[in-house]
Design a protein around this motif. Structure first.
Motif, PDB file in Angstrom:
ATOM      1  N   ASP A 115     -75.367 -83.602 -28.698  1.00  0.00           N
ATOM      2  CA  ASP A 115     -74.942 -83.733 -27.302  1.00  0.00           C
ATOM      3  C   ASP A 115     -75.164 -85.175 -26.858  1.00  0.00           C
TER       4      ASP A 115
ATOM      5  N   GLY B  70     -72.461 -83.733 -22.726  1.00  0.00           N
ATOM      6  CA  GLY B  70     -72.201 -82.441 -22.107  1.00  0.00           C
ATOM      7  C   GLY B  70     -71.716 -81.369 -23.060  1.00  0.00           C
TER       8      GLY B  70
ATOM      9  N   ILE C  82     -78.214 -78.743 -23.453  1.00  0.00           N
ATOM     10  CA  ILE C  82     -77.124 -78.635 -22.493  1.00  0.00           C
ATOM     11  C   ILE C  82     -76.645 -77.198 -22.380  1.00  0.00           C
ATOM     12  N   ASP C  83     -76.664 -76.452 -23.487  1.00  0.00           N
ATOM     13  CA  ASP C  83     -76.277 -75.042 -23.456  1.00  0.00           C
ATOM     14  C   ASP C  83     -77.169 -74.278 -22.488  1.00  0.00           C
TER      15      ASP C  83
ATOM     16  N   GLY D 273     -79.097 -75.413 -20.210  1.00  0.00           N
ATOM     17  CA  GLY D 273     -79.109 -75.957 -18.865  1.00  0.00           C
ATOM     18  C   GLY D 273     -77.901 -75.580 -18.038  1.00  0.00           C
ATOM     19  N   PHE D 274     -76.757 -75.329 -18.720  1.00  0.00           N
ATOM     20  CA  PHE D 274     -75.519 -75.160 -17.959  1.00  0.00           C
ATOM     21  C   PHE D 274     -74.603 -74.023 -18.420  1.00  0.00           C
ATOM     22  N   TYR D 275     -74.715 -73.589 -19.676  1.00  0.00           N
ATOM     23  CA  TYR D 275     -73.673 -72.714 -20.200  1.00  0.00           C
ATOM     24  C   TYR D 275     -74.127 -71.324 -20.618  1.00  0.00           C
TER      25      TYR D 275
ATOM     26  N   ARG E 191     -86.522 -81.404 -16.409  1.00  0.00           N
ATOM     27  CA  ARG E 191     -86.228 -80.207 -15.616  1.00  0.00           C
ATOM     28  C   ARG E 191     -87.221 -79.084 -15.889  1.00  0.00           C
TER      29      ARG E 191
ATOM     30  N   PHE F 184     -86.059 -72.138 -16.669  1.00  0.00           N
ATOM     31  CA  PHE F 184     -85.412 -72.986 -17.663  1.00  0.00           C
ATOM     32  C   PHE F 184     -86.374 -73.319 -18.795  1.00  0.00           C
TER      33      PHE F 184
ATOM     34  N   GLN G  54     -78.427 -86.446 -17.524  1.00  0.00           N
ATOM     35  CA  GLN G  54     -77.683 -85.271 -17.974  1.00  0.00           C
ATOM     36  C   GLN G  54     -78.100 -85.009 -19.392  1.00  0.00           C
TER      37      GLN G  54
END
Length: 243
Positions: A8, A75, A104-105, A107-109, A145, A152, A242
Motif C-alpha cells: 500500500d 490506498g 488500509i483494508d 482502516g477503510f474497507y 489511529r 481499530f 493515509q
C-alpha cells in the motif's frame, strides 16, 4: 530470482521518498549481485498534488529504473491486490513476493475476517499463476489511529493472529510462505513521518524485516547490514496521513 514488491502507501512511497524498496534493492545488490531481478507493472511514487501515482522523484535519482518496479498503490490493500496478483505474476514471472498489506483494508474497507479471506484468495491466485511462488508477508503495523481508536486497534491485533494462521495453513514445500517479524524497535514517533508512513529509519527496519526472514528461513541473500540512513531530502513534501 524475480522479486515483486506488493503493498500500500507504505510501499509505494510519496514523491521525494527513498522507500523501503530502495533499501531492499541495495541489500539485494550487496547479497545477490547478478542473481536477481526486481519486477512489477509500476514504477511511480505517489504525488499528493495530483492524488495519483505520477512521480519518479525518488530521493536517490540514481535508483535504476528497472529496480523501481513494484505492485503497490496509495490506498490499495489485499482487497485490491487479490484480483490482480495472478495476472501480474504471469506477466512478470515473479518468483518471490514481498508483501506489506492490511492496514488500509482494516482502516477503510474490510474487517479482520474479510481481510484474511482476501489474503487466502491472493495466495491462491498467485499460485495458480506460479505453483512455486514464494512469499514473505509482513504483519500489520498499527498506526497512530490505533492509539485513540480501540476497535481499530483490536481489528489490527485480530488480523495479525489470522494472518499468522493463514500463513501456517497455506505454507507448503512447493510454495513456501514466511511471516516476517515486525522489528521490536519500530517506533511510530521515530520511524514514521506522520504516524503511519516510514521515514528513513523505518524504511531500513522494514527492509531488514524482509531480508532477515528470507535469510534465516531460506538462506537467501544475507543479513541486512546497511548502516543508518542520511537525513531526508530537503525538498521532501509535506506529510500526508493515509495508510
Amino acid at each position: 530470482m524475480r522479486f515483486l514488491f506488493v503493498g500500500d502507501s507504505m510501499t509505494i512511497g510519496r514523491a521525494g521518498d527513498w522507500t523501503w524498496r530502495y533499501r531492499m534493492w541495495r541489500h539485494l545488490e550487496s547479497t545477490l549481485p547478478g542473481a536477481y531481478e526486481i519486477v512489477g507493472p509500476r514504477t511511480a511514487l505517489y504525488e499528493a498534488a495530483v492524488d495519483a501515482a505520477a512521480s519518479e522523484d525518488y530521493a536517490d535519482p540514481a535508483f535504476p529504473a528497472p529496480a523501481r518496479r513494484h505492485l503497490a498503490g496509495w490506498g490499495e490493500g489485499w482487497l485490491h491486490m487479490a484480483p490482480v496478483i495472478g495476472g501480474t505474476v504471469t506477466e512478470t514471472g515473479a518468483d518471490v513476493l514481498l508483501i506489506s498489506l492490511g492496514l488500509i483494508d482494516l482502516g477503510f474497507y474490510t474487517n479482520s475476517e474479510q481481510t484474511e479471506e482476501n489474503v487466502r484468495a491472493f495466495v491462491a491466485a498467485a499460485r495458480a499463476a506460479n505453483p512455486h511462488v514464494r512469499a514473505v508477508l509482513l504483519p500489520v503495523i498499527p498506526n497512530v489511529r490505533a492509539g485513540y481508536d480501540a476497535p481499530f486497534a483490536a481489528e489490527c491485533d485480530r488480523f495479525n493472529v489470522l494472518l499468522a494462521k493463514a500463513v501456517a495453513d497455506l505454507d507448503t514445500a512447493a510454495s513456501p510462505l514466511l511471516l516476517a517479524t515486525v522489528p521490536e524497535s519500530y517506533d511510530l514517533d521515530e520511524d514514521t513521518y506522520d504516524g503511519t508512513h516510514p521515514g528513513p529509519t523505518g524504511e531500513h527496519k522494514l527492509a531488514a524485516a524482509f531480508a532477515g526472514a528470507m535469510h534465516q528461513a531460506w538462506g537467501l541473500g544475507g543479513p541486512y547490514r546497511h548502516g543508518p540512513p542520511g537525513p531526508p531530502p530537503a525538498d521532501s513534501p509535506a506529510p500526508v496521513a493515509q495508510a
